[in-house]
Design a protein around this motif. Structure first.
Motif, PDB file in Angstrom:
ATOM      1  N   THR A 247       0.812  -1.220   0.000  1.00  0.00           N
ATOM      2  CA  THR A 247       0.000   0.000   0.000  1.00  0.00           C
ATOM      3  C   THR A 247       0.840   1.261   0.000  1.00  0.00           C
ATOM      4  OG1 THR A 247      -0.258   0.022   2.416  1.00  0.00           O
ATOM      5  CG2 THR A 247      -1.880  -1.239   1.156  1.00  0.00           C
ATOM      6  N   TRP A 248       0.432   2.236   0.864  1.00  0.00           N
ATOM      7  CA  TRP A 248       1.028   3.572   0.811  1.00  0.00           C
ATOM      8  C   TRP A 248       2.495   3.577   1.193  1.00  0.00           C
ATOM      9  CZ3 TRP A 248       3.293   5.687   5.076  1.00  0.00           C
ATOM     10  CH2 TRP A 248       2.977   5.096   6.317  1.00  0.00           C
ATOM     11  N   MET A 251       4.637   2.885  -1.857  1.00  0.00           N
ATOM     12  CA  MET A 251       4.711   4.011  -2.785  1.00  0.00           C
ATOM     13  C   MET A 251       5.609   5.120  -2.253  1.00  0.00           C
ATOM     14  SD  MET A 251       4.146   5.462  -5.590  1.00  0.00           S
ATOM     15  CE  MET A 251       2.938   4.398  -6.399  1.00  0.00           C
ATOM     16  N   ALA A 252       5.501   5.403  -0.949  1.00  0.00           N
ATOM     17  CA  ALA A 252       6.343   6.438  -0.345  1.00  0.00           C
ATOM     18  C   ALA A 252       7.820   6.057  -0.446  1.00  0.00           C
ATOM     19  CB  ALA A 252       5.938   6.658   1.112  1.00  0.00           C
TER      20      ALA A 252
END
Length: 440
Positions: A247-248, A251-252
């Motif tokens: 998830t996030w 991406m970060a």
């Protein structure tokens, strides 16, 4: 042992051949005796013979003894997060102790203030946007206001870093050196993070003492290439985290990896070759989704520089011209094609050479083991740089971004041999630093 002996023979040949009187297989041609003394006295290492000790000597010896005696055990026993920070601090302490063998001013505070270095140009940068717009116009040596050798030979990211440091009140050689040591030594932490993220905490713990007690520390303290090595090492570590998280967070991490690796190619043109170990990370993780975030992050950095007036490809073209305007034309490829590799052996030590048969194990490569693929990718990158003939000499520092991954290879060796190879690594660093006054 055979591989290590062959690596030692390569280094011996590189030191001996310059004194055999060959006309082309020599470090420097078409040069005066003074130029040879200045630039090739201790070839393949850039420096001068000067047997010496300093107050850093007993500290370095104490650190080496401590890491050899307790490092492997502590690396297995410590909590993971604590271990990573201890490795970073120990790596920085090892680098600083080696620097202090040469003394505070000569070994640390004055390193980046010499005429070819970046800090010479910092006071003249009063307008950063104007500097970026006009950067390429000052690369060629024929220009009346050409940059110093190191500034002209690199994209503007490095100079920009030291200008920013000066603008926040941390000007001068000591602060610049501290930045290089702090970021450069953090590469040891980044290597552990990457290896663990790619699925092998046990191996990461075995690697820990080797990334601390590495001869690369001689040039991490305090060349700007140590800073480059730390930046790109964290780029690969974040890419590994992005490839193994969801998830996030993934991406970060991927965006962060792209920003750091993108920043890397604006620190050193040759760091486009970091794309090879980056691919190795994704192949190991069997996950190519982070590529999107990484590309976006890298393009954002490139867009910022391009919008500011610096076009990377123009700079690279001009740097090649500047390269052949200088001493490179007198450094014959017949010597440096293989002496470069001897310089690399001096920087990484004999232990990585001893581990090569375990790196090139077909079953491990087929199963996409992280450290094996990363070491192979870095070796391919180094060979590409070598064959380009744009890395003749000084590769003990120029190749640091790749060398910090090679020094992890001894973690693949049998655990009962680790203390022996740690002793070899420490002895290599101490002998080189104590017999040669290195230029970097």
């Amino acid at each position: 042992m055979v591989a290590a002996a062959l690596a030692a023979a390569l280094v011996s040949a590189a030191f001996i051949v310059p004194h055999l009187g060959f006309r082309s297989v020599t470090p420097l041609i078409n040069s005066t005796a003074e130029e040879i003394r200045q630039f090739a006295e201790t070839a393949p290492i850039f420096g001068w013979w000067d047997a010496h000790v300093g107050w850093g000597t007993p500290v370095a010896v104490a650190i080496a003894i401590g890491v050899v005696a307790w490092g492997p055990g502590l690396a297995q026993a410590m909590r993971w997060r604590r271990l990573t920070f201890v490795v970073w601090l120990a790596s920085a302490a090892w680098a600083m102790s080696l620097a202090m063998i040469d003394g505070w001013q000569l070994g640390f505070a004055g390193r980046l203030t010499k005429p070819p270095e970046y800090l010479i140009e910092v006071p003249g940068v009063t307008d950063i946007p104007a500097m970026l717009r006009g950067f390429s116009g000052r690369i060629l040596e024929s220009q009346p206001d050409s940059w110093t050798a190191h500034v002209s030979g690199h994209p503007p990211g490095a100079l920009l870093t030291f200008v920013w440091l000066d603008r926040i009140g941390l000007g001068g050689g000591a602060w610049a050196g501290a930045l290089c040591v702090a970021v450069g030594s953090s590469a040891a932490m980044a290597v552990l993070v990457a290896v663990r993220a790619l699925g092998d905490e046990t191996l990461a713990r075995r690697v820990a003492p080797f990334v601390v007690l590495a001869p690369t520390a001689i040039w991490i303290a305090v060349s700007a290439d140590g800073y480059y090595a730390g930046v790109t090492a964290w780029g690969l570590a974040l890419l590994a985290l992005g490839a193994t998280r969801s998830t996030w967070a993934a991406m970060a991490a991927s965006l962060g990896a792209g920003v750091l690796l993108g920043w890397g190619i604006y620190l050193n043109y040759g760091l486009v070759l970091m794309g090879l170990p980056a691919i190795a990370v994704l192949v190991t993780a069997r996950n190519y989704r982070p590529l999107l975030g990484a590309v976006i992050g890298a393009l954002a950095v490139a867009a910022a520089f391009t919008a500011s007036g610096f076009w990377w490809f123009e700079g690279y073209s001009l740097v090649q011209q500047r390269y052949w305007q200088g001493i490179a034309q007198n450094r014959p490829f017949a010597y440096w094609a293989w002496a470069n590799l001897a310089s690399l052996v001096c920087a990484v030590g004999l232990a990585p050479a001893a581990a090569l048969n375990r790196v090139f194990t077909l079953s491990e490569l087929r199963s996409r083991k992280a450290l094996n693929l990363l070491v192979v990718a870095c070796l391919v990158a180094v060979l590409a740089a070598d064959l380009s003939a744009l890395s003749k000499a000084e590769t003990e520092r120029i190749w640091l971004p790749f060398a910090v991954w090679l020094i992890a290879a001894p973690g693949l060796l049998p655990t009962h041999s680790h203390r022996f190879w740690l002793c070899v690594q420490a002895a290599t660093a101490l002998l080189l630093n104590s017999l040669i006054l290195t230029n970097w």
